[in-house]
Each structure stands twice: as C-alpha cells, then as structure tokens.
Write a protein that holds these residues in place. Structure first.
Motif, mmCIF file in Angstrom:
data_model
loop_
_atom_site.group_PDB
_atom_site.id
_atom_site.type_symbol
_atom_site.label_atom_id
_atom_site.label_comp_id
_atom_site.label_asym_id
_atom_site.label_seq_id
_atom_site.Cartn_x
_atom_site.Cartn_y
_atom_site.Cartn_z
ATOM 1 N N LYS A 114 51.583 43.003 40.586
ATOM 2 C CA LYS A 114 52.032 43.198 41.965
ATOM 3 C C LYS A 114 51.763 41.993 42.843
ATOM 4 N N LYS A 115 50.675 41.259 42.561
ATOM 5 C CA LYS A 115 50.324 40.112 43.407
ATOM 6 C C LYS A 115 49.421 39.179 42.622
ATOM 7 N N ILE A 116 49.710 37.886 42.717
ATOM 8 C CA ILE A 116 48.828 36.869 42.150
ATOM 9 C C ILE A 116 48.283 36.083 43.327
ATOM 10 N N GLY A 117 46.990 36.247 43.574
ATOM 11 C CA GLY A 117 46.341 35.574 44.691
ATOM 12 C C GLY A 117 45.565 34.359 44.237
ATOM 13 N N SER A 118 44.789 33.793 45.133
ATOM 14 C CA SER A 118 44.041 32.581 44.815
ATOM 15 C C SER A 118 42.912 32.829 43.826
ATOM 16 N N ASP A 119 42.370 34.072 43.796
ATOM 17 C CA ASP A 119 41.278 34.332 42.866
ATOM 18 C C ASP A 119 41.424 35.625 42.076
ATOM 19 N N MET A 120 42.546 36.353 42.257
ATOM 20 C CA MET A 120 42.728 37.582 41.490
ATOM 21 C C MET A 120 44.200 37.901 41.268
ATOM 22 N N ILE A 121 44.419 38.750 40.262
ATOM 23 C CA ILE A 121 45.745 39.263 39.938
ATOM 24 C C ILE A 121 45.662 40.775 40.089
ATOM 25 N N ILE A 122 46.532 41.334 40.903
ATOM 26 C CA ILE A 122 46.531 42.778 41.132
ATOM 27 C C ILE A 122 47.654 43.386 40.308
ATOM 28 N N ILE A 123 47.292 44.387 39.491
ATOM 29 C CA ILE A 123 48.290 45.059 38.665
ATOM 30 C C ILE A 123 48.355 46.534 39.025
ATOM 31 N N ASP A 124 49.488 47.144 38.719
ATOM 32 C CA ASP A 124 49.712 48.563 38.958
ATOM 33 C C ASP A 124 50.308 49.138 37.682
ATOM 34 N N VAL A 125 49.511 49.909 36.958
ATOM 35 C CA VAL A 125 49.940 50.472 35.686
ATOM 36 C C VAL A 125 50.171 51.961 35.863
ATOM 37 N N GLN A 126 51.344 52.421 35.456
ATOM 38 C CA GLN A 126 51.644 53.846 35.496
ATOM 39 C C GLN A 126 50.861 54.527 34.382
ATOM 40 N N GLU A 127 50.191 55.629 34.686
ATOM 41 C CA GLU A 127 49.334 56.302 33.693
ATOM 42 C C GLU A 127 50.097 56.720 32.460
#
Length: 84
Positions: free
Chosen positions: A66-79
């Motif tokens: 969902k987002k690649i930031g300067s120090d993290m990658i945010i993911i959204d996984v459907q269960e």
C-alpha cells in the motif's frame, strides 16, 4: 526509488498493526509483456507471515503493497488469501 533502497525497510501489516520483519535483499517479478511489477520476491528459508514460499523465496504480490515510505513498507493482506 531503486531496488537496492528497499533493503532494510521494516514491513508492517496495516490491518494487524504489527511489524512483520525487515526486508533483506529483494528481487522483482516483472511482467515481460507490460513491464509492470507483479511481486516482490524475498529470499527466505522460513514461512513468512502467511505468504507462499516458492523455491526459497517469499512472493509478495504488488497489489498488497500500500505504501513504501522512507523507513517502512506497509502491506495489506486479505485474510482469505493467507496461506496457513
């Protein structure tokens, strides 16, 4: 952003609000006909937070990022897509 810049970023699951690990060396899976990134391929010897292992790699489909930031990658996984 360069592929080498992904290394060292923390991966966070947006739904569970938990840290899943730190991204190491990563490859990209690219669709040859469209040139689009299909997935991140992460070397691993262990099951990694529900994603499928393929020959020593974890495949994280691009649509889950969902987002690649300067120090993290945010993911959204459907269960229902997680593999037990």
């Amino acid at each position: 952003m360069r592929l080498s810049e992904l290394s060292g970023k923390e991966i966070v699951d947006v739904k569970k609000a938990e840290r899943l690990g730190v991204l190491g060396q990563t490859d990209l899976e690219i669709n040859e006909s469209t040139g689009q990134i299909q997935a991140l391929l992460i070397p691993s010897s262990l099951k990694w937070f529900g994603f499928r292992k393929q020959g020593g790699e974890i495949r994280v489909p691009w649509q889950h990022i969902k987002k690649i930031g300067s120090d993290m990658i945010i993911i959204d996984v459907q269960e229902e897509e997680e593999v037990e």
